[in-house]
Design a protein around this motif. Structure first.
Motif, PDB file in Angstrom:
ATOM      1  N   PRO A 139      37.495 -37.611  21.595  1.00  0.00           N
ATOM      2  CA  PRO A 139      36.756 -38.348  20.557  1.00  0.00           C
ATOM      3  C   PRO A 139      36.176 -39.646  21.132  1.00  0.00           C
ATOM      4  CG  PRO A 139      38.955 -37.705  19.781  1.00  0.00           C
ATOM      5  CD  PRO A 139      38.933 -37.505  21.253  1.00  0.00           C
ATOM      6  N   TYR A 140      34.936 -39.948  20.752  1.00  0.00           N
ATOM      7  CA  TYR A 140      34.253 -41.122  21.255  1.00  0.00           C
ATOM      8  C   TYR A 140      34.618 -42.340  20.409  1.00  0.00           C
ATOM      9  CZ  TYR A 140      31.483 -37.439  23.440  1.00  0.00           C
ATOM     10  OH  TYR A 140      31.090 -36.320  24.147  1.00  0.00           O
ATOM     11  N   VAL A 141      34.915 -43.452  21.070  1.00  0.00           N
ATOM     12  CA  VAL A 141      35.245 -44.698  20.382  1.00  0.00           C
ATOM     13  C   VAL A 141      34.205 -45.739  20.797  1.00  0.00           C
ATOM     14  CG1 VAL A 141      36.986 -46.479  19.984  1.00  0.00           C
ATOM     15  CG2 VAL A 141      37.698 -44.114  20.454  1.00  0.00           C
ATOM     16  N   LYS A 143      32.536 -49.476  19.748  1.00  0.00           N
ATOM     17  CA  LYS A 143      32.781 -50.691  18.964  1.00  0.00           C
ATOM     18  C   LYS A 143      31.656 -51.695  19.172  1.00  0.00           C
ATOM     19  CE  LYS A 143      37.847 -50.367  19.302  1.00  0.00           C
ATOM     20  NZ  LYS A 143      39.088 -51.080  19.704  1.00  0.00           N
ATOM     21  N   VAL A 153      33.157 -50.097  14.008  1.00  0.00           N
ATOM     22  CA  VAL A 153      33.760 -49.120  14.914  1.00  0.00           C
ATOM     23  C   VAL A 153      33.450 -47.713  14.438  1.00  0.00           C
ATOM     24  CG1 VAL A 153      35.911 -48.287  15.921  1.00  0.00           C
ATOM     25  CG2 VAL A 153      35.634 -50.726  15.422  1.00  0.00           C
ATOM     26  N   VAL A 155      34.531 -43.780  15.423  1.00  0.00           N
ATOM     27  CA  VAL A 155      35.372 -42.839  16.161  1.00  0.00           C
ATOM     28  C   VAL A 155      34.931 -41.448  15.743  1.00  0.00           C
ATOM     29  CG1 VAL A 155      37.711 -42.056  16.655  1.00  0.00           C
ATOM     30  CG2 VAL A 155      37.290 -44.474  16.156  1.00  0.00           C
ATOM     31  N   THR A 156      34.386 -40.676  16.667  1.00  0.00           N
ATOM     32  CA  THR A 156      33.756 -39.414  16.288  1.00  0.00           C
ATOM     33  C   THR A 156      33.778 -38.407  17.437  1.00  0.00           C
ATOM     34  OG1 THR A 156      31.688 -38.409  15.497  1.00  0.00           O
ATOM     35  CG2 THR A 156      31.475 -40.320  16.950  1.00  0.00           C
ATOM     36  N   ALA A 162      27.817 -41.049  18.127  1.00  0.00           N
ATOM     37  CA  ALA A 162      28.294 -42.147  18.979  1.00  0.00           C
ATOM     38  C   ALA A 162      27.124 -42.875  19.633  1.00  0.00           C
ATOM     39  CB  ALA A 162      29.242 -41.590  20.038  1.00  0.00           C
ATOM     40  N   PHE A 177      40.028 -42.940  23.698  1.00  0.00           N
ATOM     41  CA  PHE A 177      40.666 -42.716  22.402  1.00  0.00           C
ATOM     42  C   PHE A 177      42.173 -42.853  22.551  1.00  0.00           C
ATOM     43  CE2 PHE A 177      42.744 -39.774  19.433  1.00  0.00           C
ATOM     44  CZ  PHE A 177      42.305 -40.298  18.237  1.00  0.00           C
ATOM     45  N   ASN A 214      34.404 -45.494   8.223  1.00  0.00           N
ATOM     46  CA  ASN A 214      35.294 -46.643   8.318  1.00  0.00           C
ATOM     47  C   ASN A 214      34.927 -47.681   7.267  1.00  0.00           C
ATOM     48  OD1 ASN A 214      37.253 -46.202  10.230  1.00  0.00           O
ATOM     49  ND2 ASN A 214      36.093 -47.059  11.922  1.00  0.00           N
TER      50      ASN A 214
END
Length: 419
Positions: A139-141, A143, A153, A155-156, A162, A177, A214
């Protein structure tokens, strides 16, 4: 003690409520406050991000302590202005508040202090973003490096999503992640020492089952029956105190609440983020359980007299808060709709209401003025009882199009019962 609280949300109502219960507080003010704080403090209409207006008000009121709630006020340098005028302030100055205002700066502090956190890259170009996404994988994070009111943020698993989020930000931090449940821990700091408060857990996603976008937080609870009793001491020694020491080494002493967002991963505790203030809505449940008077604690931080061996006392039992959000929150919250049923909700045993995004609507009406409109707090001898009180109170409230999560603390309460 004469105290001024800056801010207008649910966190600030919770702070005002806790200070109102402190017998050492002889005068309590809030700026700008909300209809809830107006019931127990004197509200003053001003822009809390205006350092001149705040310092003039603090001097006119002859306050002994200013407590800053929102991060934007810190980044605006209000703490700096107050200290320049010799007014004790709970909240870091602008330089120290960068620990929240810049994710890249926070990572720099963590690296220098040896604080365990996710591997990350700071990206400013499309090429850097795509390279980082390739390196870390899903999963891509992603920010936003700057302030985004808890909604910066993504997260996907969706690579395109992303990339789009990164493109919408001037500068981003892309990181690995972190698996495992998340915990929030607040520490009160005086620039040298730090004292922990009670850990809590919040719920960031908009909908049940951690689904949806989020948000700034849809609910929270404390205590956490599933964490190790040694966790707080571990976090204080490996995360909080090293960060405070590093800030002091850089001659930017950290005064205020250092919020550590933690992931309890398969490899151990890792810091997800640092925030420079009390978290919202965790503050609402943590301060509910606080038995130690709050004002002296915050003043000790502001003037540099915090006892590092001191540990606050806590009421037994549990607290759960459920956020009632406006229609369209978080993307496009609808404002101006009337809120009813608060008197009935307040009659529920063990429950009370904190205002988060409300304002007077004329003719005695109360209307929504923000995305997160109300925090409904339930208390009880255990999480199940606290949940029941909170949700019974929520059921009494009417706000057209509003929504709330129905699973706040559900898993923790169920596991306690099963155990």
């Amino acid at each position: 003690m004469r105290v001024l609280v800056l801010g207008s949300g649910g966190r600030e109502h919770a702070l005002v409520r806790a200070l109102h219960r402190d017998p050492t507080v002889t005068a309590l003010h809030c700026a700008p406050g909300n209809p809830g704080t107006a019931e127990i403090a004197d509200n003053h209409q001003l822009d809390p991000c205006d350092p001149t207006a705040v310092t003039e008000l603090a001097e006119r009121l002859r306050v002994d302590l200013v407590v800053i709630g929102p991060e934007a006020v810190l980044v605006a340098g209000v703490g700096d202005a107050l200290r320049t005028r010799g007014i004790p302030c709970f909240g870091p100055d602008r330089a120290a508040a960068r620990i929240e205002a810049s994710k890249a700066f926070a990572k720099e502090i963590m690296a220098a202090a040896g604080v365990p956190t996710a591997d990350a890259r700071v990206c400013e170009t499309t090429a850097q973003v795509e390279e980082a996404l390739d390196a870390f994988g899903p999963p891509y994070v992603v920010k936003d490096d700057g302030l985004a009111a808890g909604k910066g943020v993504v997260v996907t698993e969706d690579r395109d999503a992303a990339s789009r989020h990164a493109a919408a930000c001037e500068r981003v931090v892309i990181e690995e992640f972190l698996d495992g449940p998340e915990v929030s821990l607040f520490a009160l700091c005086d620039g040298q020492h730090a004292v922990p408060l009670l850990p809590a857990q919040d719920f960031k996603r908009a909908y049940d089952g951690d689904d949806g976008p989020n948000t700034g937080g849809m609910g929270a609870y404390t205590p956490l029956p599933w964490i190790s009793p040694e966790l707080v001491d571990e976090v204080m020694s490996t995360v909080v105190q090293p960060a405070v020491d590093e800030m002091r080494r850089r001659e930017i002493p950290y005064v205020g609440t250092l919020y550590a967002g933690l992931a309890l991963t398969s490899k151990g505790v890792r810091v997800v983020e640092f925030n420079a203030r009390f978290g919202d809505p965790e503050t609402q449940v943590v301060l509910d359980r606080l038995a130690t008077p709050l004002a002296k604690l915050l003043q000790a931080c502001a003037i540099g007299g915090l006892d590092p061996e001191f540990r606050p006392e806590w009421h037994p039992g549990s607290a759960v808060t459920v956020v009632v959000a406006a229609e369209g929150y978080p993307s496009a919250p609808v404002k101006g709709d009337e809120i009813t049923g608060l008197d009935e909700a307040a009659e529920v045993e063990g429950a009370y209401i904190l205002h988060a995004g409300t304002k007077p609507g004329g003719e005695g009406r109360l209307v929504a003025s923000g995305g997160r409109v109300l925090n409904v707090v339930g208390t009880g001898p255990d999480l199940a009882a606290a949940r029941a009180a909170a949700y019974e109170a929520v059921s009494k409230i009417s706000l057209r199009g509003s929504h709330h999560r129905s699973d706040i603390a559900e898993k923790a309460a169920r596991n306690v019962v099963a155990g």
